[in-house]
Design a protein around this motif. Structure first.
Motif, PDB file in Angstrom:
ATOM      1  N   PHE A   1       0.784  -1.345  -0.164  1.00  0.00           N
ATOM      2  CA  PHE A   1      -0.085  -0.102   0.012  1.00  0.00           C
ATOM      3  C   PHE A   1       0.821   1.201  -0.102  1.00  0.00           C
ATOM      4  O   PHE A   1       1.709   1.217   0.782  1.00  0.00           O
ATOM      5  N   ASP A   2       0.510   2.146  -0.860  1.00  0.00           N
ATOM      6  CA  ASP A   2       1.072   3.449  -0.477  1.00  0.00           C
ATOM      7  C   ASP A   2       0.597   4.121   0.526  1.00  0.00           C
ATOM      8  O   ASP A   2      -0.713   3.836   0.943  1.00  0.00           O
ATOM      9  N   LYS A   3       1.094   5.286   0.977  1.00  0.00           N
ATOM     10  CA  LYS A   3       0.369   5.869   2.160  1.00  0.00           C
ATOM     11  C   LYS A   3      -0.548   7.013   2.008  1.00  0.00           C
ATOM     12  O   LYS A   3      -1.721   6.761   1.846  1.00  0.00           O
ATOM     13  N   THR A   4       0.094   8.084   1.424  1.00  0.00           N
ATOM     14  CA  THR A   4      -0.686   9.304   1.458  1.00  0.00           C
ATOM     15  C   THR A   4      -1.829   8.870   0.270  1.00  0.00           C
ATOM     16  O   THR A   4      -1.395   8.626  -0.994  1.00  0.00           O
ATOM     17  N   GLY A   5      -2.991   9.173   0.585  1.00  0.00           N
ATOM     18  CA  GLY A   5      -4.029   9.021  -0.739  1.00  0.00           C
ATOM     19  C   GLY A   5      -4.544   7.578  -0.572  1.00  0.00           C
ATOM     20  O   GLY A   5      -5.534   7.247  -1.247  1.00  0.00           O
ATOM     21  N   THR A   6      -3.969   6.652   0.176  1.00  0.00           N
ATOM     22  CA  THR A   6      -4.268   5.255  -0.017  1.00  0.00           C
ATOM     23  C   THR A   6      -4.714   4.682   1.421  1.00  0.00           C
ATOM     24  O   THR A   6      -5.843   4.316   1.638  1.00  0.00           O
TER      25      THR A   6
ATOM     26  N   GLY B   1      -2.391   1.960  -5.131  1.00  0.00           N
ATOM     27  CA  GLY B   1      -1.910   3.535  -4.935  1.00  0.00           C
ATOM     28  C   GLY B   1      -2.680   4.396  -5.860  1.00  0.00           C
ATOM     29  O   GLY B   1      -3.704   4.099  -6.408  1.00  0.00           O
ATOM     30  N   ASP B   2      -2.527   5.652  -5.370  1.00  0.00           N
ATOM     31  CA  ASP B   2      -3.204   6.602  -6.098  1.00  0.00           C
ATOM     32  C   ASP B   2      -2.467   7.637  -6.848  1.00  0.00           C
ATOM     33  O   ASP B   2      -2.803   8.380  -7.606  1.00  0.00           O
ATOM     34  N   GLY B   3      -1.208   7.665  -6.644  1.00  0.00           N
ATOM     35  CA  GLY B   3      -0.497   9.092  -7.276  1.00  0.00           C
ATOM     36  C   GLY B   3       0.327   8.857  -8.486  1.00  0.00           C
ATOM     37  O   GLY B   3       0.372   7.488  -8.816  1.00  0.00           O
ATOM     38  N   ILE B   4       0.804   9.784  -9.175  1.00  0.00           N
ATOM     39  CA  ILE B   4       1.815   9.698 -10.020  1.00  0.00           C
ATOM     40  C   ILE B   4       3.096   8.890  -9.643  1.00  0.00           C
ATOM     41  O   ILE B   4       3.413   8.042 -10.504  1.00  0.00           O
ATOM     42  N   ASN B   5       3.341   9.084  -8.580  1.00  0.00           N
ATOM     43  CA  ASN B   5       4.653   8.458  -8.174  1.00  0.00           C
ATOM     44  C   ASN B   5       4.509   6.977  -7.955  1.00  0.00           C
ATOM     45  O   ASN B   5       5.199   6.276  -7.552  1.00  0.00           O
ATOM     46  N   ASP B   6       3.119   6.484  -8.011  1.00  0.00           N
ATOM     47  CA  ASP B   6       2.768   5.117  -7.818  1.00  0.00           C
ATOM     48  C   ASP B   6       2.632   4.451  -8.947  1.00  0.00           C
ATOM     49  O   ASP B   6       2.693   3.085  -9.165  1.00  0.00           O
ATOM     50  N   ALA B   7       2.516   5.164 -10.194  1.00  0.00           N
ATOM     51  CA  ALA B   7       2.042   4.505 -11.450  1.00  0.00           C
ATOM     52  C   ALA B   7       3.117   3.535 -11.836  1.00  0.00           C
ATOM     53  O   ALA B   7       2.674   2.230 -12.149  1.00  0.00           O
TER      54      ALA B   7
END
Ligand code: ADP
Ligand code: MG
Length: 604
Positions: free
Chosen positions: A303-308, A501-507
């Protein structure tokens, strides 16, 4: 289209023949009708299967083809026509399934954010993409879908055009280059001129996605074809044994007919289709059969943290101006720059500013770290502690030590702002964990997930606080997007890994994992595009539902396959002793199909 009408035609022929056979007792006429039906209906199937064989596809339809040909050679028109009905019916159903699957993709598209940033009279307005007119000047931010077709006026960016061209590598584009609606701006921000209105541009994208969905055919069939590899030779051996036992050629046909593996052809796509529909009803878009099969076997969930794990909509709790800056000016400048970022922190800052903002120059984003740009001839660097240190050196924090000490221990997300080479402020951003995370972890454990990992670009301190609240032991913080990828890749060597995840950095990590799940409601366009599964509702606990639906779907599909193959196998043994006439065998096989279809529908 042709194959859709085929089963109806065959059914009609079969029934017409039966009318002549029983009430009218003109068996010669019914034989002619069935023969015609067999030849006309069987030809396209035989042709298609042969085409497949020449392409090297060893699929589950070979037995059906053999049964059809054998029936024709032996003059068993009725039995042959029933096989044609089963096979064409299965294919029609599968085609229907594919159409349904692509319609769920379309609904994803309809719900995707569709906006543009229009620059007019020195200000930026977020407008509906439908309002874009030819000639409008638009600003595109990193991670955004390009709203309409157009041409870059200034700035440059890497553009991911995979949705249009299938080309996996992003292409860099700059002033004068054409950009297309539905492609994704991977990094830089740029100004573009709209050359088409949205209706004309967007259409392309829909067509493309529907086409892509139709290419998903292969994975949906894969499970059936895996079993066909065992079942087809087994059938051939059984019919040979049958012939050796009875010395009757009809035995070969009888075995082939009862073996026609319609359960294989039908059960998997039908069960998976039901699974995809069931998920769609609870706001989970599964993009095809392969992820539907894979996600249920998740062993490690990342899991990503921020936004997830935490809310995707944080807010600015406090602004701490430093080095003689005013809070108001700090907010104005920061918000002006954050207009060009699609990060959730950016949304929070813009919301807090809530008024007309300036247009920054030379904007650059480092996904998951921060942003930089020029406003009023000052250069601003905005982001995590490590990002500023990286860009400007530790010296930039001169005079801020005390404030940093105080706020770093507050267990919040901190955003640091540097003007030129000096840190001039800190934004304290709320970072609240979503409800139901500990319960989600328990559920995942029950569903067979052995390990849960949290990855974040945020500071180690805040990350460990959030992880502790969530009940996650395994945390890695201060990560760059490529470090997230490395960790996921490493895990994938041994495990089936699902990344959320949610962000561009997770893509990139979403693409690397066995299955990528994107938080679609508020997440960035690039992550929804990259992921195999998209959660349309902003609720991370749906991850457990997704895994549960997948497991149930695969359970039912396998069960259907085994029931079907088991019953067929029993019939094959009986038939190989010459105890089943081919027409009776065809009828029995039809009953098995029916049972298997009913079972597959239980997924709903
Ligand atoms: P993750 O989603 O991986 O948990 P984030 O996306 O929150 O990590 O990024 C980590 C840190 O990077 C944030 O805490 C913030 O300090 C900084 N950051 C990233 N993007 C921005 C941005 N657009 N504006 C300000 N800070 C940013
Ligand atoms: Mg995130």
């Amino acid at each position: 289209m042709r194959l859709n009408k085929l089963p109806l035609f065959v059914l009609f022929g079969l029934i017409l023949g039966l009318i002549f056979y029983f009430p009218i007792s003109r068996r010669d006429i019914s034989d002619w009708i069935w023969l015609t039906t067999l030849i006309l209906g069987g030809a396209p199937i035989v042709f298609q299967t042969l085409k497949g064989i020449f392409r090297g596809e060893f699929a589950s339809d070979i037995i059906a083809m053999l049964a059809i040909i054998t029936a024709l050679v032996m003059g068993e028109a009725f039995a042959g026509a029933v096989v044609v009905l089963m096979q064409s019916g299965g294919e029609a159903l599968e085609a229907y399934g594919l159409r349904r699957a692509s319609s769920s993709l379309k609904s994803l598209l309809e719900r995707a954010p569709r906006f543009a940033f229009r620059k007019r009279d020195g200000t930026l307005d977020k407008i509906d993409v439908k309002e874009v007119q030819v000639g409008d000047i638009l600003i595109v931010r990193p991670g955004d879908l390009i709203p309409v077709d157009g041409i870059i006026l200034s700035g440059s960016a890497e553009i991911d055009e995979a949705a249009l061209t299938g080309e996996p590598l992003p292409r860099s584009k700059t002033t004068g280059n054409e950009v297309f609606s539905g492609t994704i701006d991977v990094n830089g921000a740029f100004e573009m001129r709209a050359n088409k209105i949205s209706q004309e541009s967007q259409y392309q994208k829909i067509v493309e996605l529907v086409r892509k969905a139709q290419l998903e055919k292969a994975p949906i069939q894969r499970m059936a074809d895996r079993y066909a590899i065992f079942f087809t030779p087994l059938t051939l051996i059984m019919s040979l044994i049958g012939y050796l036992i009875t010395r009757e050629p009809t035995t070969i046909l009888a075995v082939l007919v009862v073996a026609t593996p319609c359960p294989l052809i039908l059960a998997t796509p039908l069960a998976i289709l039901c699974g995809i529909n069931k998920s769609a009803k609870s706001g989970i878009i599964v993009k095809g059969g392969a992820p539907m099969e894979q996600v249920g076997n998740t062993k490690v969930a990342v899991f990503d943290k921020t936004g997830t794990i935490t809310y995707g909509t944080p807010f600015v709790e406090e602004i701490i101006p430093l080095n003689h800056e005013t809070a108001e000016d700090l907010l104005y400048k920061t918000a002006s720059i954050e207009q060009l970022s699609s990060h959730s922190i950016a949304k929070a800052v813009i919301e807090r500013a809530g008024k007309k903002l300036a247009l920054p120059q030379n904007f650059q984003e480092s996904p998951g770290r921060g942003v930089e740009a020029d406003v009023d001839s000052d250069h601003y660097t905005i982001g995590s502690y490590a990002y500023l240190e990286d860009k400007l050196g530790k010296k930039c924090y001169e005079g801020c030590g005390e404030a940093i000490e105080r706020f770093y221990n507050q267990q919040k997300m901190l955003v640091f702002i540097a003007k030129n080479s000096l840190c001039v402020g800190i934004f304290v951003i709320s970072d609240r964990i979503r409800p139901g995370i500990p319960a989600l972890l328990d559920k995942l454990h029950i569903l067979g997930v052995e390990e849960v990992v949290m990855l974040t670009g945020d500071s180690q301190k805040n990350a460990s606080v959030i992880a502790k609240q969530a009940g996650i032991q395994n945390v890695k913080a201060e990560l760059l997007p490529e470090q997230k990828v490395d960790i996921v890749r490493k895990l994938k060597e041994t495990y089936n890994v699902t990344m959320v995840g949610d962000g561009i950095n997770d893509a990139p990590a979403l693409a690397t994992a066995t299955t990528g799940i994107a938080m679609g409601a508020l997440g960035s366009a690039i992550s929804t595009e990259t992921a195999d599964i998209v959660l349309l509702v902003d609720d991370v606990t749906k991850v457990a539902d997704t895994i549960a639906i997948s497991q149930w779907t695969i359970h039912i599909a396998k069960e259907s396959i085994f029931i079907g193959m088991g019953l067929s196998f029993v019939l094959m043994i009986i038939a190989s002793f010459g105890l089943i006439a081919p027409p009776i065998g065809a009828m029995l096989q039809e009953i098995i199909d029916f049972a298997v279809i009913l079972n597959a529908l239980r997924v709903r």
